[in-house]
Enzyme design. Sequence first.
Site, PDB file in Angstrom:
ATOM      1  N   GLY A 249       0.823  -1.202   0.000  1.00 51.57           N
ATOM      2  CA  GLY A 249       0.000   0.000   0.000  1.00 51.57           C
ATOM      3  C   GLY A 249       0.852   1.244   0.000  1.00 51.57           C
ATOM      4  O   GLY A 249       2.073   1.179   0.107  1.00 51.57           O
ATOM      5  N   GLY A 251       1.917   5.419   1.159  1.00 50.77           N
ATOM      6  CA  GLY A 251       1.986   6.283   2.321  1.00 50.77           C
ATOM      7  C   GLY A 251       3.018   5.895   3.360  1.00 50.77           C
ATOM      8  O   GLY A 251       3.832   4.995   3.170  1.00 50.77           O
ATOM      9  N   CYS A 278       5.654  -5.487   1.526  1.00 47.28           N
ATOM     10  CA  CYS A 278       5.859  -4.060   1.272  1.00 47.28           C
ATOM     11  C   CYS A 278       5.391  -3.208   2.459  1.00 47.28           C
ATOM     12  O   CYS A 278       5.995  -3.259   3.520  1.00 47.28           O
ATOM     13  CB  CYS A 278       5.184  -3.661  -0.031  1.00 47.28           C
ATOM     14  N   LEU A 279       4.327  -2.423   2.329  1.00 54.40           N
ATOM     15  CA  LEU A 279       3.831  -1.648   3.463  1.00 54.40           C
ATOM     16  C   LEU A 279       3.462  -2.583   4.610  1.00 54.40           C
ATOM     17  O   LEU A 279       3.678  -2.255   5.786  1.00 54.40           O
ATOM     18  CB  LEU A 279       2.622  -0.805   3.060  1.00 54.40           C
ATOM     19  N   GLN A 282       6.567  -3.310   6.489  1.00 55.35           N
ATOM     20  CA  GLN A 282       6.999  -2.182   7.307  1.00 55.35           C
ATOM     21  C   GLN A 282       6.156  -2.063   8.578  1.00 55.35           C
ATOM     22  O   GLN A 282       6.693  -1.815   9.669  1.00 55.35           O
ATOM     23  CB  GLN A 282       6.918  -0.902   6.483  1.00 55.35           C
ATOM     24  N   PHE A 323       9.776   4.118   1.817  1.00 59.21           N
ATOM     25  CA  PHE A 323      10.129   4.001   3.230  1.00 59.21           C
ATOM     26  C   PHE A 323      10.809   2.654   3.423  1.00 59.21           C
ATOM     27  O   PHE A 323      10.624   1.731   2.627  1.00 59.21           O
ATOM     28  CB  PHE A 323       8.892   4.092   4.124  1.00 59.21           C
ATOM     29  N   HIS A 362       8.221  -7.430  -3.827  1.00 56.20           N
ATOM     30  CA  HIS A 362       6.927  -7.942  -4.274  1.00 56.20           C
ATOM     31  C   HIS A 362       7.090  -9.336  -4.883  1.00 56.20           C
ATOM     32  O   HIS A 362       7.420  -9.467  -6.065  1.00 56.20           O
ATOM     33  CB  HIS A 362       6.313  -6.986  -5.301  1.00 56.20           C
ATOM     34  N   GLU A 364       4.915 -11.364  -5.820  1.00 56.97           N
ATOM     35  CA  GLU A 364       3.932 -11.629  -6.876  1.00 56.97           C
ATOM     36  C   GLU A 364       4.370 -11.034  -8.209  1.00 56.97           C
ATOM     37  O   GLU A 364       3.749 -11.299  -9.241  1.00 56.97           O
ATOM     38  CB  GLU A 364       2.569 -11.054  -6.475  1.00 56.97           C
TER      39      GLU A 364
END
Length: 387
Positions: A249, A251, A278-279, A282, A323, A362, A364
């Site tokens: 995602g 942000g 990913c997000l 984190q 990030f 990722h 996928e």
Amino acid sequence: MTDLLPGVTGVLVLADGTVLQGIGVGATGDAVGEVCFNTAMTGYQEILTDPSYMAQIVAFTFPHMGNTGANSEDLEQMSGGSETAARGAIFRDVPTEPANWRANATLNDWMARRGVIGLAGVDTRSLTKLIREKGMPHAVIAHSPTGEFDIPALRAKAAEWSGLVGLDLAKDATTRQTFTWDETRWDWDGGYDKLETPKYEVVVVDYGVKRNILRSLASIGARATVVPADTSAEDILARKPDGVLLSNGPGDPAATGLYAVPEIQKLVNSGTPVFGICLGHQMLARALGAQTVKMDQGHHGANHPVKDLTTGKVEIVSMNHGFTVDRDSLPEAVTETHVSLFDGTNAGLALTGKPVFSVQHHPEASPGPTDSLYLFERFAGLMDKAK
């Protein structure tokens, strides 16, 4: 006042006043965002529909884009247009006409329908060098067929934009209602197929999930139930899932983590297998006690080398993040499992004694190589052991 060259119909105006001039592509108007560069040679449609690029403008380092056109299948976001994915795209050359059997639209027309503003005919090598040296700038990309631009106003808009730090974008990228998914990965002979007899039930917490993550789950026999980003751990566990996936995602993970981290901690403590991407990686790290920081350039591309420290294998992977997890802040109970061979940053972790792991890249792909698809099998193995 910046003097524009004759025939200019597109500009990129940086917050510091730098103006790149070229040919407008796709949608008209203007959009503000953070400029990043992507090194992938193919897969521009998947990149521009990846929710992780929300509030960003993507500069493609590969000069030739458009030859595979666009189609109705290679979309990564579940719904919406550029407002919840990439806001703009920058190309060295004007996108070419399609020459692919799956194409049903040109890249230019497809971008126009989606609301993606494009700029072509600029020196993307110079822009990439700028980003490498000074970080990802705030900018406004604009396209006007008449060639009329208010450069001072566009510069002011770029300078006033707050940026991604402290911004929770998952709340906008997430689904509004729960749904299930059973479509498997694309096959050369038959296209997409359906999962007929699920072996696992997985709840996917949607922070901006990509379709190919859901397809990869279906391809290991997992039926996915996708829930909104702010769903409580109690509601997730009430579904009695065999596993939980924390999705990618956009942000700042610290901002989304304000409401997500406490729920992730409950999921971890439940003993249910958890897989973060990913997000999701984190925020899992933050839930386990680590910290995240903003990167200067980020990692965006389909040719990033990552080493799996648990096997010694080096993989070429797809990455898209601005990030990163501060590897020096990882608690003692957390093992670093993957590392970027570009800059040594953290790319994966696992929690000792728990069926919990995550990766920054990722697995996928879509676009990118499939070296890391085995991670979905690793997730399946954890679910088998937990049964």
